[in-house]
Design a protein around this motif. Structure first.
Motif, short mmCIF file in Angstrom:
data_model
loop_
_atom_site.label_atom_id
_atom_site.label_comp_id
_atom_site.label_asym_id
_atom_site.label_seq_id
_atom_site.Cartn_x
_atom_site.Cartn_y
_atom_site.Cartn_z
N THR A 54 0.82 -1.21 0.05
CA THR A 54 0.06 -0.15 0.10
C THR A 54 1.07 1.15 -0.07
O THR A 54 2.20 1.21 0.14
N GLU A 55 0.27 2.36 -0.38
CA GLU A 55 1.14 3.55 -0.16
C GLU A 55 1.71 3.90 1.12
O GLU A 55 2.69 4.24 1.28
N GLU A 56 0.55 3.59 2.07
CA GLU A 56 1.29 3.94 3.41
C GLU A 56 2.40 3.10 3.93
O GLU A 56 3.52 3.70 4.51
N SER A 57 2.59 1.68 3.50
CA SER A 57 3.79 0.94 3.73
C SER A 57 4.93 1.28 3.22
O SER A 57 5.99 1.24 3.40
N ILE A 58 4.66 1.83 1.86
CA ILE A 58 5.76 2.40 0.93
C ILE A 58 6.25 3.60 1.26
O ILE A 58 7.56 3.90 1.61
N SER A 59 5.38 4.37 2.10
CA SER A 59 6.04 5.69 2.38
C SER A 59 6.66 5.66 3.99
O SER A 59 7.53 6.53 4.25
N GLU A 60 6.64 4.38 4.51
CA GLU A 60 7.48 4.19 5.76
C GLU A 60 8.71 3.64 5.48
O GLU A 60 9.90 3.81 6.37
N VAL A 61 9.36 3.60 4.31
CA VAL A 61 10.49 3.23 3.97
C VAL A 61 11.43 4.45 3.79
O VAL A 61 10.96 5.62 3.84
N ARG A 62 12.55 4.21 4.32
CA ARG A 62 13.47 5.27 4.75
C ARG A 62 13.93 6.19 3.37
O ARG A 62 14.31 5.62 2.40
N GLY A 63 13.46 7.54 3.33
CA GLY A 63 13.83 8.25 1.98
C GLY A 63 12.74 8.45 1.16
O GLY A 63 12.87 8.99 -0.06
N ILE A 64 11.61 7.51 1.34
CA ILE A 64 10.54 7.69 0.63
C ILE A 64 9.33 8.51 1.47
O ILE A 64 8.70 8.06 2.38
N GLY A 65 8.88 9.51 0.92
CA GLY A 65 7.92 10.43 1.34
C GLY A 65 6.45 9.84 0.86
O GLY A 65 6.43 9.22 -0.06
N PRO A 66 5.51 10.57 1.28
CA PRO A 66 4.15 10.18 1.03
C PRO A 66 3.83 10.45 -0.47
O PRO A 66 3.35 9.69 -1.25
N GLN A 67 4.24 11.60 -0.93
CA GLN A 67 3.92 12.03 -2.33
C GLN A 67 5.02 11.24 -3.32
O GLN A 67 4.29 10.41 -4.32
N LEU A 68 6.06 10.68 -2.96
CA LEU A 68 6.90 9.63 -3.97
C LEU A 68 6.08 8.30 -3.66
O LEU A 68 6.18 7.60 -4.68
N ALA A 69 5.70 8.06 -2.39
CA ALA A 69 5.05 6.63 -2.53
C ALA A 69 4.03 6.58 -3.18
O ALA A 69 3.62 5.51 -3.95
N GLY A 70 2.98 7.66 -3.43
CA GLY A 70 1.81 7.82 -4.06
C GLY A 70 2.08 7.58 -5.59
O GLY A 70 1.65 6.72 -6.51
#
Length: 630
Positions: free
Chosen positions: A606-622
């Motif tokens: 999910t976008e939320e789990s991707i955004s939890e990765v170090r260096g990946i913000g919510p916008q880039l995760a989307g």
């Protein structure tokens, strides 16, 4: 099919008790010896329909003309009788142990009046205590040299010792300070034996308590101004410390184990044995095992235990193996009788012992590879192998040039094929080729497409055009032409990795391309059978033959070459998919793959789990989520 075995006993005739059985041929020769907890159940496996048997088992039961058995009281008795008969009859279908060298040992002859330390490759000296085996003979001499500084015991041979004791004149070794036995007139036989017992005790346990005690004595002697005694104790401490430092510390000081690692293929196995005493590797031994029948790892371990602990070798309290055999309890009882104490078999799954097992397994892998390489490097053996292949496949001449093909893919994607070339039984790596297959229905279709592209270079003039896709990348015209000239060399033997379906596909490619004069065969990995076109039965090459060894090696090389290329392509594809996403550079791609493990898991995130990765913000995760889903 099972009716063909006319010697099959009636089921009611075979007892259900433990026992040992022997298969004999029509000349009375024993072909195979086995043991069973339940003879009836075990022998029933051999008399199943022939088509359901493993190929090498089928060869054994059809070569035999009779089977007989002997009932015993327990599994342990069966184990003992089986080993006795294997040594007596040397059956060709039992595993064969091959050790191309004898290992040096440090032995102490405790049965002698004045025991001595010696280097020997002979096992079974009556009353002797053995230490080792050592990988090199110089390692034994170095150990003795250091140990004699701490425990000066006799090293001269029996003849010199007897002569010195009768004449009252010390032996030459004693005169130059190399031997300190009773003939030196400096110690009595009782004092010398006490030194020997200290020598044996330290070699057996390598306990630092002795070093600590000698250190205390050294300091006490120095405090009392007994400097000569203090100097002796100092030299002893230094020698014993050097002994300990030369042994790799791998486990706790209290651990005494033997550890067996096995690496095997269908025909051979490499065994590595690590002797660990006091937490240190005190000896390493390796040997090869030839397999005739298809045996499991557990059955192989059973045979290895019997071989390793026959003679003077005494098992420790714990033995580490890759997996436990079915008769582990009986094997433990047999080993306990040999050692005169309880012995435990353990299959290490995790922890420090499992880590040491992994190290030993790496050594076994290298040993198996070296064994194959040395067999292939022998010119006489290679020449004989090619002649045997010629005879077995009915070829008009020996296959001086062989090409082997294998297909690799990942769930039907990233399909690639490899072509490897052997000339005179050795790899010709500059002639290796890789093929990318855009689409295919199955492995047989991939084989067909690959060979059609390769055989286009050999087709009669004007019949088939040479495809451009056999070369990859932009290269100068002269280089491309040079590659094509090499590609036009015709093989004597064309080998595909697989059985009847793959061979049929290759034969169809040969027929459709119009190429003639090339022998075709396939090798089925599970049974190592050689399949020819339009043949209902495979060609079975002898287990130990160099002919089978050469074919097996070229098949393994084709598999290695194909899977290496397939993995490289897959890695490039993964990087290219993620590299297309704006704002995602190589560093972030690496972090994402390390976090999720694969692109498939990243796609499912999910976008939320991707955004939890170090260096990946919510916008880039989307952005990543939308791109991968699209």
């Amino acid at each position: 099919m099972s009716d063909a075995l006319s010697y099959r006993p009636k089921p009611g005739e075979i007892p259900t008790t433990p026992g040992v059985y022997r298969f004999r041929d029509d000349t009375g020769r024993v072909l195979y010896v086995g043991k069973a907890k339940n003879l009836r159940a075990r022998l029933a496996n051999y008399f199943a329909p022939l088509t359901s048997l493993h190929e090498r088992t089928r060869r054994m039961v059809t070569a035999a003309s009779s089977v007989e058995w002997t009932v015993v009281g327990t599994e342990v008795e069966a184990l003992q009788l089986e080993w006795t008969w294997i040594n007596e009859f040397d059956p060709p279908f039992n595993v064969q142990f091959k050790d191309d060298k004898s290992y040096p040992y440090l032995a102490v002859t405790l049965a002698d009046e004045a025991p001595r330390a010696l280097v020997t490759r002979t096992e079974g000296i009556k009353g002797a205590r053995y230490f080792g085996p050592y990988p090199k003979v110089w390692a034994v001499y170095e150990t003795i040299e250091l140990m004699l500084k701490a425990f000066p015991i006799r090293t001269c041979n029996n003849a010199n010792y007897k002569r010195a004791m009768q004449s009252g004149k010390p032996c030459f070794a004693s005169q130059i300070g190399r031997c300190f036995g009773p003939c030196s007139q400096k110690v009595s036989i009782e004092e010398h034996r006490a030194r020997v017992e200290q020598f044996v005790s330290f070699m057996g346990s390598q306990d630092r308590k002795l070093i600590n005690r000698l250190t205390v004595e050294m300091k006490e002697a120095a405090g009392e101004q007994k400097y000569e005694l203090a100097g002796k104790r100092r030299d002893q401490v230094m020698a014993l410390t050097a002994i300990l430092e030369k042994s790799a510390v791998v486990l706790r000081d209290t651990v005494d184990i033997d550890l067996f690692a096995i690496e095997q293929d269908e025909l051979a196995a490499a065994v590595q044995l690590f002797h660990v005493r006091g937490g240190r590797i005190r000896g390493v031994r390796g040997w090869m095992v030839d397999k005739e029948l298809d045996v499991s790892t557990g059955e192989l371990i059973d045979s290895i235990m019997q071989t390793a602990y026959t003679g003077s070798a005494v098992p420790p309290r714990e033995i580490i193996v890759p997996e436990l055999p079915d008769n582990a309890e009986a094997l433990e009882l047999w080993l306990a009788e040999t050692a005169d104490r309880k012995v435990r078999l353990v299959a290490a799954q995790r922890g420090e012992k499992a880590a040491l097992l992994a190290t030993a397994t790496q050594n076994a892998k290298q040993a198996l590879l070296l064994y194959k390489t040395r067999r292939s490097s022998d010119f006489v053996a290679r020449s004989k192998a090619l002649e045997d292949i010629q005879e077995a496949l009915g070829m008009p001449a020996a296959p001086l040039r062989m090409e082997c093909y294998d297909v690799s893919h990942l769930s039907g994607t990233n399909i690639v094929a490899s072509m490897v070339v052997f000339e005179d039984g050795l790899p010709r790596k500059d002639d290796y080729r890789r093929f990318s297959i855009p689409e295919s229905t199955d492995d047989t279709d991939s084989i067909y497409r690959t060979l059609m592209r390769r055989l286009a270079y050999l087709a009669p003039a004007g019949e088939t055009s040479i495809p451009r896709e056999t070369t990859s990348g932009e290269a100068p015209a002269e280089e491309i032409e040079q590659k094509r000239k090499k590609f036009r060399y015709s093989p004597n033997l064309l080998i595909v990795d697989g059985g009847q379906p793959q061979v049929a596909a290759a034969a169809r490619a040969l027929a459709d391309s119009g190429v003639t004069g090339i022998q075709l065969c396939g090798i089925a990995k599970r049974l190592e059978e050689i399949w020819l076109p339009d043949s209902d039965y495979p060609v079975i090459l002898p287990r130990n033959s160099d002919a089978l060894f050469v074919i097996q090696r070229i098949r393994d090389e084709a598999h290695r070459f194909a899977i290496t290329h397939q993995r490289a392509r897959r890695k490039r594809d993964i990087s290219s998919i993620l590299g297309e996403i704006p704002g995602l550079g190589p560093a972030r791609v690496k972090v994402l793959l390390q976090h999720f493990g694969s692109v498939a898991r990243l796609k499912a995130a999910t976008e939320e789990s991707i955004s939890e990765v170090r260096g990946i913000g919510p916008q880039l995760a989307g952005t990543i989520h939308r791109h991968l889903r699209a």
